[in-house]
Every structure is written in structure tokens, then in C-alpha cells.
Design a protein around this motif. Structure first.
Motif, short mmCIF file in Angstrom:
data_model
loop_
_atom_site.label_atom_id
_atom_site.label_comp_id
_atom_site.label_asym_id
_atom_site.label_seq_id
_atom_site.Cartn_x
_atom_site.Cartn_y
_atom_site.Cartn_z
N SER A 102 1.90 7.15 -6.73
CA SER A 102 0.95 7.48 -7.13
C SER A 102 0.99 9.02 -7.16
O SER A 102 0.64 9.90 -7.59
CB SER A 102 -0.48 6.90 -6.75
OG SER A 102 -0.65 5.78 -6.87
N LEU A 154 1.07 4.01 -2.95
CA LEU A 154 0.55 5.63 -2.57
C LEU A 154 1.82 6.16 -3.12
O LEU A 154 1.87 7.46 -3.54
CB LEU A 154 0.49 5.34 -1.20
CG LEU A 154 -0.92 5.20 -0.43
CD1 LEU A 154 -0.88 5.28 0.83
CD2 LEU A 154 -1.96 6.12 -1.27
N ASN A 155 3.06 5.85 -2.67
CA ASN A 155 4.32 6.77 -3.03
C ASN A 155 4.52 6.97 -4.47
O ASN A 155 4.78 8.23 -4.87
CB ASN A 155 5.47 5.91 -2.58
CG ASN A 155 6.55 6.96 -1.83
OD1 ASN A 155 6.35 7.94 -1.57
ND2 ASN A 155 7.38 6.17 -1.35
N ALA A 169 -5.03 9.02 -4.46
CA ALA A 169 -3.79 9.57 -4.27
C ALA A 169 -3.42 10.33 -5.40
O ALA A 169 -2.67 11.55 -5.17
CB ALA A 169 -2.56 8.69 -4.22
N THR A 197 0.83 -1.27 0.11
CA THR A 197 0.05 0.05 0.20
C THR A 197 0.82 1.39 -0.02
O THR A 197 0.62 2.16 -0.53
CB THR A 197 -0.86 -0.01 1.33
OG1 THR A 197 -1.70 -1.11 1.28
CG2 THR A 197 -1.75 1.44 1.22
N GLY A 256 1.14 5.09 -10.84
CA GLY A 256 0.44 4.00 -9.77
C GLY A 256 -0.09 2.98 -10.11
O GLY A 256 -0.07 1.82 -9.58
N ILE A 258 -6.92 3.08 -4.69
CA ILE A 258 -5.96 4.11 -3.82
C ILE A 258 -5.32 5.03 -4.86
O ILE A 258 -5.24 5.92 -4.44
CB ILE A 258 -4.71 3.06 -3.22
CG1 ILE A 258 -5.69 2.34 -1.96
CG2 ILE A 258 -3.90 3.84 -2.84
CD1 ILE A 258 -4.84 1.24 -1.11
N THR A 259 -4.91 4.29 -6.00
CA THR A 259 -4.17 5.10 -7.03
C THR A 259 -4.84 6.36 -7.41
O THR A 259 -4.29 7.52 -7.62
CB THR A 259 -3.57 4.34 -8.50
OG1 THR A 259 -2.84 3.27 -7.94
CG2 THR A 259 -3.07 5.15 -9.38
#
Length: 207
Positions: free
Chosen positions: A31, A28-29, A172, A24, A39, A168-169
Motif C-alpha cells: 500500500s 502495508l508494504n 497507508a 499486515t 494494497g 489498513i490499505t
């Protein structure tokens, strides 16, 4: 034939996937740093790593890693070194985080995002141990030596992972677009991104 309690597996696997962890943080990093496409490619890389671990579990290679302290340590610390390398690459950058995102995305950038996700996941032996402990609970004792149930569960897990990390992408990348409006935010996020990779490495090393 579907493994035992396949519906229960989907629910349980979904909970595990949505629980924040190394994968995760990695997605996140990527994206936030480089946007949605980065992402997505990182997501595909991470979940290709899931398929590799599935293949190892199905063929029994994961058992070898679990039983050999040396093999476990080699895989574990290779992953640690790789994450530290990624972290220091970020920390030594003089430009802000969004400078790379502003450049046209070439095939090399996409490959880097994909392979970074692939290596980060594949070089985490805890994933192999997790699969060895988790998957057999949903496989009938008579099928435990059959690779097909492992493969089906692993592919299902990877599909769920792609779906969740894509969500999540999306969020973010929306966040990163808003942060770009602040002049110094990109530089601070560059350093933060590097520290996150190093923290991920330390977490793997000490557990």
C-alpha cells in the motif's frame, strides 16, 4: 447450521486479524509502495490464501503438513525463499519507491500484487497450524469431520480479513501520498520495503 459460538468466533478472529503479523506487514508494504489499488489486490491475494488453507484444513491436508516434518519444512522454506526474492528485488532498485506508483497500473501489476499476497500466505505453514488449532474450538465434536463448518469459518475469517486490510490499505495510501512530497523519502522507503520482506522471511525461518 452455524458452528458453535459463531459470534465468539467472529470476535476472536477479529482480534487475531488485527494483531500485526506477516500479512499486515505485506499489505502495508504494498500500500505504501504503490498506493491503494496495489494494497487492495494484495489484500485479495492474502485472503485467497486464507481460503486455500481453509480448503486444506477441511480436507485434512493441513493435518498431513502438521504431522510431516519434511512437508512442513518444504512449504516453510519455499515461503522464506520467495520473501527473500521479493526483498532483494526491492533492494536492488535504483529508482525511488514511488516511480512505479506513478506509472499507469496495468493488468500485470495487479496480477503481481494479487499473486504475491497469495503466495506469501499460502507458503506460510503456520497459518495451516493455526487453523487446525483454532477452528475446532468452535466446531461441535459431532461435526469435526464435516468439511462444511471449516469452510464456513474460513470464509468468515477471509471476509473479516478483507475488511480489516482494506482499512489498513486506505490509511497507508494516505500516508504514502504525504511522504511523496519529500524528495528522498521514496528512495529510503524502497530500501526499507526490501528489508521488511527479508525480516519477514527470517521471522518465518526461525519460528
Amino acid at each position: 447450521m452455524l458452528p458453535d459460538n459463531f459470534a465468539a468466533f467472529i470476535v476472536t478472529a477479529g482480534i487475531f486479524i488485527m494483531t500485526p503479523g506477516i500479512d499486515t506487514m505485506f499489505v502495508l508494504n504494498k500500500s505504501i509502495a504503490n498506493g491503494k489499488k496495489s494494497g487492495i489486490y494484495a489484500t485479495l491475494g492474502v485472503n485467497t490464501g486464507i481460503l486455500i488453507h481453509t480448503f486444506f484444513a477441511a480436507l485434512g491436508f493441513a493435518v498431513l503438513i502438521a504431522k510431516s516434518a519434511l512437508m512442513f519444512a518444504i512449504v516453510k522454506y519455499a515461503g522464506v525463499v520467495y520473501l527473500i526474492y521479493l526483498g532483494f528485488l526491492q533492494l536492488k532498485k535504483k529508482q525511488d519507491l514511488f516511480a512505479d506508483a506513478a506509472k499507469p497500473e496495468g493488468s500485470n501489476s495487479k496480477k503481481n500484487d494479487f499473486f504475491s499476497g497469495l503466495f506469501t500466505n499460502t507458503l506460510n505453514p503456520k497459518v495451516a497450524l493455526f487453523f487446525l488449532a483454532f477452528f475446532p474450538q468452535f466446531i461441535a465434536p459431532t461435526q469435526i469431520e464435516d468439511p462444511l463448518p471449516f469452510i464456513l469459518l474460513g470464509v468468515t475469517y477471509a471476509i473479516l480479513g478483507v475488511a480489516w486490510f482494506s482499512i489498513i490499505t486506505l490509511f497507508a495510501s494516505i500516508f504514502s501520498q504525504k511522504v511523496k512530497a519529500k524528495p528522498t523519502a521514496g528512495l529510503w522507503l524502497t530500501k526499507f520495503s526490501g528489508f521488511i520482506f527479508i525480516i519477514m522471511a527470517i521471522k518465518i525461518a526461525i519460528t
